[in-house]
Design a protein around this motif. Structure first.
Motif, short mmCIF file in Angstrom:
data_model
loop_
_atom_site.label_atom_id
_atom_site.label_comp_id
_atom_site.label_asym_id
_atom_site.label_seq_id
_atom_site.Cartn_x
_atom_site.Cartn_y
_atom_site.Cartn_z
N GLY A 147 -2.15 25.83 18.67
CA GLY A 147 -2.26 24.35 18.33
C GLY A 147 -3.39 24.37 17.28
O GLY A 147 -3.34 23.24 16.81
N ARG A 150 6.24 25.90 13.74
CA ARG A 150 4.86 26.40 15.41
C ARG A 150 6.43 25.25 16.23
O ARG A 150 7.02 25.27 16.97
CB ARG A 150 3.82 25.53 15.58
N ARG A 151 6.46 24.06 15.76
CA ARG A 151 7.33 22.81 16.39
C ARG A 151 8.85 23.51 16.79
O ARG A 151 9.50 23.94 18.02
CB ARG A 151 8.01 22.44 15.74
N ASP A 152 9.23 25.13 15.92
CA ASP A 152 10.73 25.50 16.25
C ASP A 152 10.63 26.34 17.37
O ASP A 152 11.13 27.21 18.14
CB ASP A 152 11.00 26.30 14.98
N THR A 156 0.42 25.84 11.42
CA THR A 156 1.60 25.11 11.81
C THR A 156 2.76 25.80 11.71
O THR A 156 3.85 26.06 12.10
CB THR A 156 2.24 23.91 10.50
N CYS A 157 2.65 27.27 11.06
CA CYS A 157 3.38 28.40 11.01
C CYS A 157 3.19 29.82 11.88
O CYS A 157 1.80 30.02 11.42
CB CYS A 157 4.27 28.83 9.82
#
Length: 234
Positions: free
Chosen positions: A97, A117-119, A56-57
Motif C-alpha cells: 500500500g 488494489r481495492r479489488d 493503486t494497481c
C-alpha cells in the motif's frame, strides 16, 4: 459485439487467466477479475508509472515488454528488470500500500492490463493459493536482485554482460524457441552497470565470432552456450 471485439475480449481474458499469478483461480473468479480489469496501450518510451506514485494497481503485460528502472536526480539511470508478455509488475506497492519503488517504462510498444488494489487485496486475503503465488513472485524478485548484485561485485564486465543477456533471453523465449533480448544496447548496458561504449565493443566482438546477431533493437543469441561458457570461466 462484433466478431473482432469478441475475439479481442477473449484474448484479453486469456491473458489474465494464463498469468502465473492467477492460473490456479476458479474460472468464475477469473471472470470477475476480468470485469474489473482495464487495458491500456503504451508506445515505446512511455512511462506507465514513476517512482513515488501511489501503488493503486497491479499490472501485467499482454504484449510487448516493460523495463523497471531507477534514476538519479542528475539523469543517470539503471535498468533493474525486464518484464515480458505474461508477466506481472508493480506488485510491491500494491501489496504494502505504499508508493512505487521504481519507474516502469514501455520497452516497446505494448499493451498491459491493470487491476485495482481495492479489488485485488480482498481476494489475496481469501485465496491462500493466490497469496502463495505472490510470495513466490516476491522471492523470485529477491533472488534476481541478489544474483544481479553478486554479478556486479564479483564478475568481470564481459561475464556480467553475458550472464544478463542469457538470463533475459531465457526468461522470454520466442514461440519458435529462439533466444532474443528485446532491448537496446543502451538499456542492456544500464542493466549491467557499464558504459554503452564498452557494451557495444563486447557485443561487436561476439557478433564477429558468430555468437550473436544485432538486429534493430534486438539481440539474437546464435550461440548461447558460448556466452554461458564466458560466465562459467569467470
Amino acid at each position: 459485439m462484433s466478431k473482432a471485439k469478441a475475439a479481442r475480449s477473449a484474448s484479453r481474458q486469456a491473458a489474465i487467466r494464463k498469468n502465473a499469478i492467477f492460473s490456479d483461480l476458479a474460472p468464475e473468479t477469473i471472470a470477475q477479475l476480468f470485469q474489473r480489469a482495464s487495458f491500456q496501450t503504451f508506445e515505446r518510451g512511455d512511462y506507465i508509472f514513476r517512482r513515488g506514485d501511489p501503488g493503486t494497481c497491479l499490472f501485467g503485460v499482454v504484449e510487448g515488454s516493460v523495463r523497471m528502472c531507477a534514476s538519479s536526480p542528475d539523469g543517470k539511470s539503471v535498468v533493474l528488470n525486464l518484464i515480458g508478455a505474461g508477466q506481472t509488475f508493480g506488485e510491491i506497492a500494491v501489496l504494502d500500500g505504499l508508493d512505487r519503488t521504481t519507474d516502469a517504462i514501455a520497452n516497446s510498444d505494448c499493451e498491459v492490463w491493470e487491476i485495482a488494489r481495492r479489488d485485488l487485496i480482498p481476494l489475496v486475503r481469501t485465496e491462500p493459493a493466490l497469496a502463495a503465488k505472490f510470495i513466490d513472485l516476491l522471492c523470485a524478485r529477491l533472488r534476481w536482485t541478489s544474483e544481479h548484485l553478486e554479478e556486479v561485485i564479483l564478475h568481470g564486465l564481459e561475464a556480467r554482460l553475458a550472464h544478463i543477456v542469457v538470463r533475459l533471453a531465457e526468461r522470454n523465449p520466442r514461440m519458435d524457441g529462439s533466444l532474443v533480448v528485446n532491448m537496446t544496447q543502451q538499456s542492456v548496458s544500464e542493466m549491467v552497470g557499464i558504459s554503452r561504449e564498452r557494451a557495444n565493443k563486447i557485443i561487436s566482438a561476439w557478433a564477429e565470432r558468430g555468437w550473436v546477431l544485432v538486429k534493430n533493437r534486438t539481440l539474437v543469441l546464435l550461440n548461447p552456450q558460448a556466452l554461458r561458457d564466458i560466465v562459467s570461466r569467470s
